[in-house]
Write a protein that holds these residues in place. Structure first.
Motif, PDB file in Angstrom:
ATOM      1  N   HIS B  13       0.799  -1.493  -0.169  1.00 54.64           N
ATOM      2  CA  HIS B  13       0.453   0.454   0.105  1.00 54.64           C
ATOM      3  C   HIS B  13       0.930   1.260   0.256  1.00 54.64           C
ATOM      4  O   HIS B  13       0.886   1.719   0.743  1.00 54.64           O
ATOM      5  CB  HIS B  13      -0.892  -0.111   0.886  1.00 54.64           C
ATOM      6  N   ASP B  14       2.106   1.127  -0.297  1.00 56.27           N
ATOM      7  CA  ASP B  14       2.445   2.331  -1.145  1.00 56.27           C
ATOM      8  C   ASP B  14       2.816   3.020   0.399  1.00 56.27           C
ATOM      9  O   ASP B  14       3.429   4.077   0.531  1.00 56.27           O
ATOM     10  CB  ASP B  14       2.511   3.437  -1.085  1.00 56.27           C
ATOM     11  N   ASP B  15       3.291   1.837   2.120  1.00 52.51           N
ATOM     12  CA  ASP B  15       3.793   2.450   2.479  1.00 52.51           C
ATOM     13  C   ASP B  15       5.085   2.150   3.164  1.00 52.51           C
ATOM     14  O   ASP B  15       5.620   1.477   3.049  1.00 52.51           O
ATOM     15  CB  ASP B  15       3.186   1.574   3.930  1.00 52.51           C
ATOM     16  N   ARG B  16       5.177   3.783   2.983  1.00 47.62           N
ATOM     17  CA  ARG B  16       7.268   3.748   3.270  1.00 47.62           C
ATOM     18  C   ARG B  16       7.703   3.647   4.732  1.00 47.62           C
ATOM     19  O   ARG B  16       8.883   2.817   4.922  1.00 47.62           O
ATOM     20  CB  ARG B  16       7.569   5.028   3.558  1.00 47.62           C
ATOM     21  N   THR B  17       6.960   2.872   5.748  1.00 44.33           N
ATOM     22  CA  THR B  17       7.264   2.283   6.934  1.00 44.33           C
ATOM     23  C   THR B  17       7.284   1.133   6.767  1.00 44.33           C
ATOM     24  O   THR B  17       7.780   0.356   7.337  1.00 44.33           O
ATOM     25  CB  THR B  17       6.488   2.498   7.922  1.00 44.33           C
ATOM     26  N   ARG B  18       7.230   0.594   6.080  1.00 44.92           N
ATOM     27  CA  ARG B  18       7.000  -0.687   5.533  1.00 44.92           C
ATOM     28  C   ARG B  18       8.586  -1.915   4.444  1.00 44.92           C
ATOM     29  O   ARG B  18       8.031  -2.749   3.377  1.00 44.92           O
ATOM     30  CB  ARG B  18       5.796  -1.234   4.642  1.00 44.92           C
ATOM     31  N   GLU B  36      17.717   0.871 -11.115  1.00 50.29           N
ATOM     32  CA  GLU B  36      16.434   1.071 -11.279  1.00 50.29           C
ATOM     33  C   GLU B  36      15.493   1.202 -10.353  1.00 50.29           C
ATOM     34  O   GLU B  36      14.457   2.098 -10.169  1.00 50.29           O
ATOM     35  CB  GLU B  36      16.248   0.405 -12.513  1.00 50.29           C
ATOM     36  N   ALA B  37      15.485  -0.183  -9.868  1.00 50.85           N
ATOM     37  CA  ALA B  37      14.360  -0.206  -8.455  1.00 50.85           C
ATOM     38  C   ALA B  37      14.705   0.612  -7.120  1.00 50.85           C
ATOM     39  O   ALA B  37      13.214   1.463  -6.814  1.00 50.85           O
ATOM     40  CB  ALA B  37      14.737  -1.752  -7.438  1.00 50.85           C
ATOM     41  N   ILE B  38      15.702   0.848  -7.200  1.00 50.22           N
ATOM     42  CA  ILE B  38      15.746   2.216  -5.569  1.00 50.22           C
ATOM     43  C   ILE B  38      15.398   3.415  -6.542  1.00 50.22           C
ATOM     44  O   ILE B  38      14.862   3.932  -5.648  1.00 50.22           O
ATOM     45  CB  ILE B  38      17.244   2.884  -5.957  1.00 50.22           C
ATOM     46  N   GLU B  39      15.614   3.827  -8.058  1.00 48.78           N
ATOM     47  CA  GLU B  39      14.408   5.055  -8.083  1.00 48.78           C
ATOM     48  C   GLU B  39      12.701   4.738  -8.069  1.00 48.78           C
ATOM     49  O   GLU B  39      12.366   5.793  -7.800  1.00 48.78           O
ATOM     50  CB  GLU B  39      14.573   4.789  -9.990  1.00 48.78           C
ATOM     51  N   VAL B  40      12.419   3.619  -8.501  1.00 47.51           N
ATOM     52  CA  VAL B  40      10.847   3.413  -8.524  1.00 47.51           C
ATOM     53  C   VAL B  40      10.700   3.800  -7.297  1.00 47.51           C
ATOM     54  O   VAL B  40       9.835   4.098  -6.714  1.00 47.51           O
ATOM     55  CB  VAL B  40      10.895   2.309  -8.920  1.00 47.51           C
ATOM     56  N   LEU B  41      11.342   3.019  -6.258  1.00 49.96           N
ATOM     57  CA  LEU B  41      11.305   2.916  -4.345  1.00 49.96           C
ATOM     58  C   LEU B  41      10.773   4.947  -4.394  1.00 49.96           C
ATOM     59  O   LEU B  41       9.911   5.087  -3.365  1.00 49.96           O
ATOM     60  CB  LEU B  41      12.118   2.352  -3.892  1.00 49.96           C
ATOM     61  N   ALA B  42      12.070   5.584  -4.368  1.00 47.52           N
ATOM     62  CA  ALA B  42      12.553   6.553  -4.081  1.00 47.52           C
ATOM     63  C   ALA B  42      10.273   7.321  -4.756  1.00 47.52           C
ATOM     64  O   ALA B  42      10.350   7.968  -3.669  1.00 47.52           O
ATOM     65  CB  ALA B  42      13.551   7.373  -4.241  1.00 47.52           C
ATOM     66  N   GLY B  43      10.564   7.375  -5.308  1.00 49.70           N
ATOM     67  CA  GLY B  43       9.097   8.001  -6.642  1.00 49.70           C
ATOM     68  C   GLY B  43       8.190   7.769  -5.870  1.00 49.70           C
ATOM     69  O   GLY B  43       7.333   8.649  -5.958  1.00 49.70           O
ATOM     70  N   GLN B  44       8.104   6.422  -5.795  1.00 50.28           N
ATOM     71  CA  GLN B  44       6.752   5.882  -5.169  1.00 50.28           C
ATOM     72  C   GLN B  44       6.479   5.781  -3.658  1.00 50.28           C
ATOM     73  O   GLN B  44       4.808   6.336  -3.815  1.00 50.28           O
ATOM     74  CB  GLN B  44       6.675   4.027  -6.040  1.00 50.28           C
ATOM     75  N   LEU B  45       7.301   5.685  -3.091  1.00 55.35           N
ATOM     76  CA  LEU B  45       7.324   5.768  -1.642  1.00 55.35           C
ATOM     77  C   LEU B  45       7.309   7.469  -0.851  1.00 55.35           C
ATOM     78  O   LEU B  45       7.190   8.123   0.338  1.00 55.35           O
ATOM     79  CB  LEU B  45       7.410   5.130  -0.832  1.00 55.35           C
ATOM     80  N   ILE B 345      12.591  -1.447  17.114  1.00 56.32           N
ATOM     81  CA  ILE B 345      11.463  -0.600  16.701  1.00 56.32           C
ATOM     82  C   ILE B 345      12.003   0.189  15.087  1.00 56.32           C
ATOM     83  O   ILE B 345      11.063   0.478  14.219  1.00 56.32           O
ATOM     84  CB  ILE B 345      11.189   0.214  17.390  1.00 56.32           C
ATOM     85  N   GLU B 346      12.487   0.626  15.238  1.00 61.88           N
ATOM     86  CA  GLU B 346      13.259   1.892  13.923  1.00 61.88           C
ATOM     87  C   GLU B 346      13.477   0.760  12.565  1.00 61.88           C
ATOM     88  O   GLU B 346      13.184   1.085  12.108  1.00 61.88           O
ATOM     89  CB  GLU B 346      15.128   2.142  14.457  1.00 61.88           C
ATOM     90  N   SER B 347      13.605  -0.280  12.456  1.00 59.45           N
ATOM     91  CA  SER B 347      13.946  -1.211  11.733  1.00 59.45           C
ATOM     92  C   SER B 347      12.219  -1.933  11.312  1.00 59.45           C
ATOM     93  O   SER B 347      12.195  -1.818  10.126  1.00 59.45           O
ATOM     94  CB  SER B 347      14.807  -2.954  12.170  1.00 59.45           C
ATOM     95  N   MET B 348      11.762  -1.863  11.968  1.00 56.55           N
ATOM     96  CA  MET B 348      10.503  -2.170  11.249  1.00 56.55           C
ATOM     97  C   MET B 348       9.610  -1.045  11.118  1.00 56.55           C
ATOM     98  O   MET B 348       8.235  -1.354  10.693  1.00 56.55           O
ATOM     99  CB  MET B 348       9.589  -2.463  13.089  1.00 56.55           C
TER     100      MET B 348
END
Lengths: 182, 600
Positions: B13-18, B36-45, B345-348
């Motif tokens: 669900h586009d949740d950056r905490t996940r 490329e995945a890092i770019e997609v992640l940055a954009g979408q999250l 907790i930070e990791s979670m």
């Protein structure tokens, strides 16, 4: 009683620590009442003329000459001070540690943007030149150091307080601003 | 690739905490986290690329480069080395045709070392594509690599499954539980699943907390904080929401008891979690499972589902109005420091697993800054029996300040390695007899952050009063080189696992290790031993979390208890010896500038 004899030297450093020593300003007149200087850039005596009591080394060891001098200072002085970041931990020159020495030499003499005059691509290999070490060593890895004066450079007051305390036997004053750098 | 990554992110669900889960899925899919995945992640999250990278670069099992179709992570911890992992490593290199730390040219096999994977009682062991392979031998390695070349599925290469529930359809692992816990102790006392929870929901939340408090149950992870008190602090923190987290990130080299509790009695743990959740009024719970135990995930999910079906989890648990609680499994990414509760907790929350400054404590501001209780697997499992049999019963077991039993992970030079449940107060001598060990030089208690003791202290009792342990007990035989095989290896471990936030932990660990090496290389002086010890003391004062504070323990406790080993390394009366070697130091530069070195 004769005055204690002080020697100072600068190895792989920038002379900033010596500048800081001069920053004791007019107290330098008091200092020469307290001690006598031997080998030092301050009085421009280039070689030891006798056994000394106190030695101050600025800068770490990046070449064979540095090693030679630090061992010599250790031999000649009863008490040895490490003066400043470069001597304590290698400092800025130690930024090359971790980069192969070949790469450093290539950058300095062949590839760097300011080596245009070296048209024949000469590498310094004259026997008169000190040989470059694989990395920059802090002096305490080469010789035994008795006292460390940290800072880049160590404050004039720290150098002054330390020398005076050692010579007079008084307690060393270390106010916060003299040893904290934040 | 973009579509696949986007789909993975959408699953969460586009949740950056996940971010942890997202990165785990991407790593599994591509065997790395592609640029490329890092770019997609940055954009979408809606994060910066650097934010994504600072999380991914923190964890051992996320990589920038592909790790090979078959990714081998071989354990390089103390006990693994004792059991011959170096030979196994060489066999892997010979068979696969590539060195450790690299992938074969055809991209088929990647060989990597990793810290302890929780299999100390069956070393040498490796994780291959996440599947544990234990008791490795050279011939097994040959078989495995032949299997890689034939394109076999790693699961099909497991062969004979291990004991206990390791043969469950959802685990099917060759891992052995080696569970030597006696029936009738505390955790192994037979009971009907759900009966403790039933009893709990029929009394008030305060009464549950009171029972656990008066039982004197202390945290089993190592620190020993009273569990009931922790719950009470959480309950009293003003928060609209609170969370319960079970710490199953046992990364301390030598500890593997949680693995066995998770494999053999997960229902008891989840029931304990439900009881704790009831007490602190938490609706959501998490099992933070270390990445190395990913092979248990499907099985644990299934256990959770069965418990939901039995109304032991979910809404209106056991018909209790207003008691809704469920558990999600959160996987880790391979970082020892995440065993520290605030780092966990930070990791979670999808971040680097760096410990937080305290206060506030997690019970005040934990997960998503809400009151959060973090308890160890063993602690929560024990709660079940306390609720069933009462605080007095529990307090009567063990010693004055250490009520109950302790589950020990015993490994090293003994004939019966495995998991034992012992009453607090057992002496080390009694333990050594139990595990059938003789000619013992030392016992490493509580892993690298614990203490290394010699025979003169084997009469000490395993307890919070005398010899606290999170569970790891490594037996070190007479013939071992204690400093090289144990102390030095542990210093490497801490250097690898330090999050580098505190300067002493980042730098002093390396300086101490180099000084230890100086001694081992024959350049040491008595001064060096004193300096090693004096400098080590600063680690306790000057670091933020337990990892840093104890990172010099391998050196300090061996100097305390085995000083003659250090002194034997000193060959001189000189005050100072330099390790500097002029010939070596000028060799490279002279060669490059074409000059004959002249050092004399």
């Amino acid at each position: 009683m004769s005055k204690p004899v002080v020697a100072t030297t600068s190895l792989a450093g920038c002379f900033g620590c010596h500048m800081s020593l001069l920053d004791i300003d007019e107290r330098i007149l008091e200092l020469i009442e307290l001690v006598e200087f031997n080998k030092s850039p301050i009085d421009d005596i280039k070689t030891f003329t006798k056994q000394c009591d106190i030695g101050l080394i600025e800068g770490g060891c990046c070449n064979r000459e540095n090693i030679h001098i630090s061992k010599n200072v250790r031999k000649t002085c009863k008490i040895l001070f490490s003066l400043g970041e470069c001597d304590l931990m290698g400092g800025l020159p130690a930024l090359r540690n971790g980069i192969p020495v070949e790469e450093c030499i290539r950058e300095a003499y062949l590839d760097g943007p300011t080596v245009g005059l070296n048209k024949e691509q000469i590498l310094p290999n004259d026997d008169e030149l000190p040989m470059i070490l694989d990395k920059v060593y802090p002096c305490h890895e080469i010789v035994k150091i008795d006292y460390y004066l940290p800072g880049c450079p160590p404050r004039a007051d720290l150098i002054w307080n330390a020398l005076v305390a050692l010579v007079t036997g008084d307690e060393l004053k270390l106010p916060y601003e003299v040893v904290k750098f934040d | 690739m973009k579509d696949k990554v986007q789909n993975i992110i959408r699953n969460y669900h586009d949740d950056r905490t996940r971010l942890m889960d997202i990165l785990l899925d991407i790593q599994a899919e591509f065997k790395c986290i592609p640029a490329e995945a890092i770019e997609v992640l940055a954009g979408q999250l809606n994060m910066s690329k650097v934010d994504v990278e600072q999380t991914l670069s923190f964890y051992h099992f996320f990589t920038y480069e592909p790790t090979g179709e078959y990714t081998v992570y071989l354990n390089d911890s103390v006990v693994a080395k004792m059991m011959g992992s170096d030979e196994i490593a060489r066999a892997f290199e010979d068979e696969a045709g590539t060195k450790f730390g690299s992938v074969s040219e055809d991209g088929l096999v990647g060989l990597f070392e990793t810290s302890d994977i929780g299999m100390n009682d069956q070393e040498p062991a490796a994780l291959i594509n996440g599947v544990p392979f234990t008791n490795l031998t050279i011939s097994k390695v040959k078989e495995l690599v032949a299997g890689f070349k034939a394109g076999k599925d790693v699961n099909d290469m497991v062969g004979q499954t291990g004991d206990g529930r390791n043969s469950d359809d959802l685990i099917k692992s060759m891992v052995n539980s080696n569970c030597r816990m006696q029936k009738g102790s505390v955790l192994c006392l037979e009971y009907e699943v759900g009966s403790a929870l039933k009893r709990a929901v029929n009394i008030t939340r305060e009464a549950v907390i009171e029972t656990v408090k008066s039982s004197n149950l202390r945290g089993r992870g190592g620190a020993g904080f009273p569990a009931g008190l922790k719950w009470e602090f959480c309950r009293k923190s003003n928060g609209d929401v609170s969370y319960l987290v079970c710490n199953a990130d046992e990364g301390e080299p030598g500890t593997f008891k949680d693995r066995v509790l998770l494999t053999e009695m997960p229902e008891q743990l989840f029931e304990g979690m439900a009881i704790a959740a009831y007490a602190i009024d938490a609706k959501e719970g998490f099992l933070y499972l270390r990445a190395e135990y990913n092979y248990l995930k499907a099985y644990l999910e299934d256990v959770l589902q069965k418990m939901r079906d039995d109304n032991l989890l979910g809404d209106k648990i056991l018909g209790s109005e207003g008691f809704n609680f469920d558990i999600r499994i959160q996987m880790g990414g391979g970082a020892y420091v995440c065993g520290e509760e605030s780092a966990l907790i930070e990791s979670m929350e999808g971040k680097r697993g760096e410990p937080r400054n305290r206060p506030p404590f997690p019970v005040q501001a934990g997960y998503h800054n809400k009151p959060t209780v973090v308890n160890n697997v063993e602690t929560l499992s024990t709660v079940v029996k306390i609720i069933l049999h009462g605080a007095d019963w529990f307090r009567a077991i063990g010693t004055e300040e250490s009520a109950g039993t302790k589950v020990l992970s015993v490994s090293g030079d003994c004939r019966k390695p495995g998991v034992y449940e012992v009453e607090y107060g057992m002496t080390v001598n009694e333990m050594l007899e139990m595990v059938d060990a003789d000619s013992v030089q030392a016992v490493q208690v509580a892993g690298p952050s614990g203490v290394c003791i010699g025979p003169d202290k084997f009469d000490q009792k395993i307890s919070f009063e005398q010899l606290p342990t999170g569970g790891a007990m490594i037996v070190i035989g007479k013939d071992r080189d204690l400093l090289k095989e144990v102390a030095l290896n542990y210093m490497d471990f801490f250097i690898d696992e330090s999050c580098s936030s505190c300067a002493p932990c980042r730098s002093l660990t390396v300086i101490l290790k180099n000084k230890l090496l100086k001694l081992m290389n024959g350049f040491g002086t008595m001064n060096d031993i004193d300096e090693l010890y004096d400098w080590s003391k600063y680690m306790k004062q000057a670091n933020r979390c337990g990892l840093g504070q104890t990172a010099a323990n391998p050196i300090m406790t061996t100097i305390d208890n085995f000083r003659p080993l250090y002194e034997a390394l000193v060959k001189t009366d000189d005050e100072f010896v330099s390790e500097f070697d002029m010939d070596k130091a000028v060799e490279a530069s002279c060669k490059y500038v074409d000059r004959v070195p002249n050092v004399h």
